[in-house]
Design a protein around this motif. Structure first.
Motif, short mmCIF file in Angstrom:
data_model
loop_
_atom_site.label_atom_id
_atom_site.label_comp_id
_atom_site.label_asym_id
_atom_site.label_seq_id
_atom_site.Cartn_x
_atom_site.Cartn_y
_atom_site.Cartn_z
N GLU A 36 0.83 -1.20 0.00
CA GLU A 36 0.00 0.00 0.00
C GLU A 36 0.87 1.26 0.00
O GLU A 36 0.59 2.22 -0.71
N GLU A 37 1.93 1.24 0.82
CA GLU A 37 2.83 2.40 0.87
C GLU A 37 3.55 2.59 -0.47
O GLU A 37 3.69 3.71 -0.95
N GLN A 38 3.99 1.49 -1.07
CA GLN A 38 4.67 1.58 -2.37
C GLN A 38 3.74 2.15 -3.44
O GLN A 38 4.14 3.03 -4.20
N LEU A 39 2.51 1.66 -3.49
CA LEU A 39 1.56 2.15 -4.48
C LEU A 39 1.29 3.64 -4.28
O LEU A 39 1.24 4.41 -5.25
N GLU A 40 1.14 4.06 -3.04
CA GLU A 40 0.89 5.47 -2.76
C GLU A 40 2.08 6.33 -3.20
O GLU A 40 1.90 7.42 -3.76
N ILE A 41 3.29 5.84 -3.00
CA ILE A 41 4.49 6.57 -3.43
C ILE A 41 4.52 6.68 -4.95
O ILE A 41 4.81 7.75 -5.50
N MET A 42 4.22 5.59 -5.65
CA MET A 42 4.16 5.64 -7.12
C MET A 42 3.14 6.68 -7.57
O MET A 42 3.41 7.47 -8.49
N ARG A 43 1.99 6.66 -6.96
CA ARG A 43 0.94 7.62 -7.33
C ARG A 43 1.39 9.05 -7.05
O ARG A 43 1.14 9.95 -7.85
N ASP A 44 2.04 9.26 -5.90
CA ASP A 44 2.54 10.61 -5.57
C ASP A 44 3.55 11.09 -6.60
O ASP A 44 3.54 12.26 -6.99
N ILE A 45 4.41 10.21 -7.04
CA ILE A 45 5.42 10.58 -8.05
C ILE A 45 4.75 10.92 -9.37
O ILE A 45 5.05 11.95 -9.98
N VAL A 46 3.83 10.09 -9.81
CA VAL A 46 3.11 10.35 -11.06
C VAL A 46 2.35 11.67 -10.98
O VAL A 46 2.30 12.43 -11.94
N ASN A 47 1.79 11.97 -9.82
CA ASN A 47 0.99 13.19 -9.63
C ASN A 47 1.80 14.39 -9.16
O ASN A 47 1.22 15.44 -8.83
N CYS A 48 3.12 14.25 -9.10
CA CYS A 48 4.02 15.36 -8.72
C CYS A 48 3.71 15.93 -7.35
O CYS A 48 3.82 17.15 -7.13
N GLN A 49 3.31 15.08 -6.42
CA GLN A 49 2.99 15.52 -5.07
C GLN A 49 4.26 15.88 -4.30
O GLN A 49 5.31 15.29 -4.53
N ASP A 50 4.15 16.80 -3.37
CA ASP A 50 5.28 17.23 -2.56
C ASP A 50 5.43 16.29 -1.37
O ASP A 50 4.90 16.53 -0.29
N THR A 51 6.14 15.17 -1.59
CA THR A 51 6.43 14.19 -0.54
C THR A 51 7.93 13.90 -0.58
O THR A 51 8.61 14.23 -1.55
#
Length: 177
Positions: free
Chosen positions: A74-89
């Motif tokens: 779940e954490e990995q998928l969220e990180i992938m999504r954040d990267i694709v969406n250019c989120q500030d994480t």
């Protein structure tokens, strides 16, 4: 929000066809983008990957190529999504700080490890027509065009608040030593 520092790179060096492929990728939703990247590496990994490793520096991405692999699905998928969406994480910033060859290497490592140390595709996942069409179109272009598309896509992901240096034309000032 600002994506990777190189997002403003001129598309003049790209053919209209590669620009169109990037635009079509950008029109996909987040999970479709992740699926497309997985399928690209699944189908073309043997040809795409050799372009990056000689120019890549995996030691620059310990968070993405080491720490990431220890996280839950779940954490990995969220990180992938954040990267694709250019989120500030933190992970998206780590990705955004990399050059395109290293970004391509990150996606390659993740694709190779999917289902093992990286969250896999759901067993019941069915690809969409848009994903299949885009995949077929990238397979039809030459290797240089494929790499151009993938570098552009990879370079537009992640987060960075680093701004490109203004050009002389923009500032009206000459550089000084």
């Amino acid at each position: 929000m600002t994506a990777s520092y190189n997002k403003t790179i001129s598309h003049q060096a790209q053919s209209q066809e590669t620009q169109n492929l990037v635009a079509e990728f950008n029109a996909l939703d987040t999970d479709a983008k992740l699926a497309w990247l997985y399928f690209v590496y699944e189908k073309m990994g043997d040809t795409v990957t050799p372009a990056a490793p000689s120019a890549a520096e995996p030691e620059l991405a310990p968070m993405l190529l080491g720490d990431y692999l220890q996280l839950s699905d779940e954490e990995q998928l969220e990180i992938m999504r954040d990267i694709v969406n250019c989120q500030d994480t933190d992970y998206s910033r780590a990705y955004g700080a990399l050059k395109e060859n290293n970004q391509l290497l990150v996606w390659y490592v993740w694709a190779e490890a999917m289902g093992d140390t990286v969250v896999g595709m759901p067993d019941n996942y069915e690809s969409t027509e848009a994903i299949n069409d885009l995949l077929a179109r990238i397979e039809e272009i030459d290797f240089e065009g494929q790499i151009s598309v993938l570098r552009t896509i990879a370079g537009e992901m992640g987060f960075s608040d680093v701004k490109p240096i203004a050009t002389q034309a923009e500032t009206g000032k000459t550089s000084s030593l």
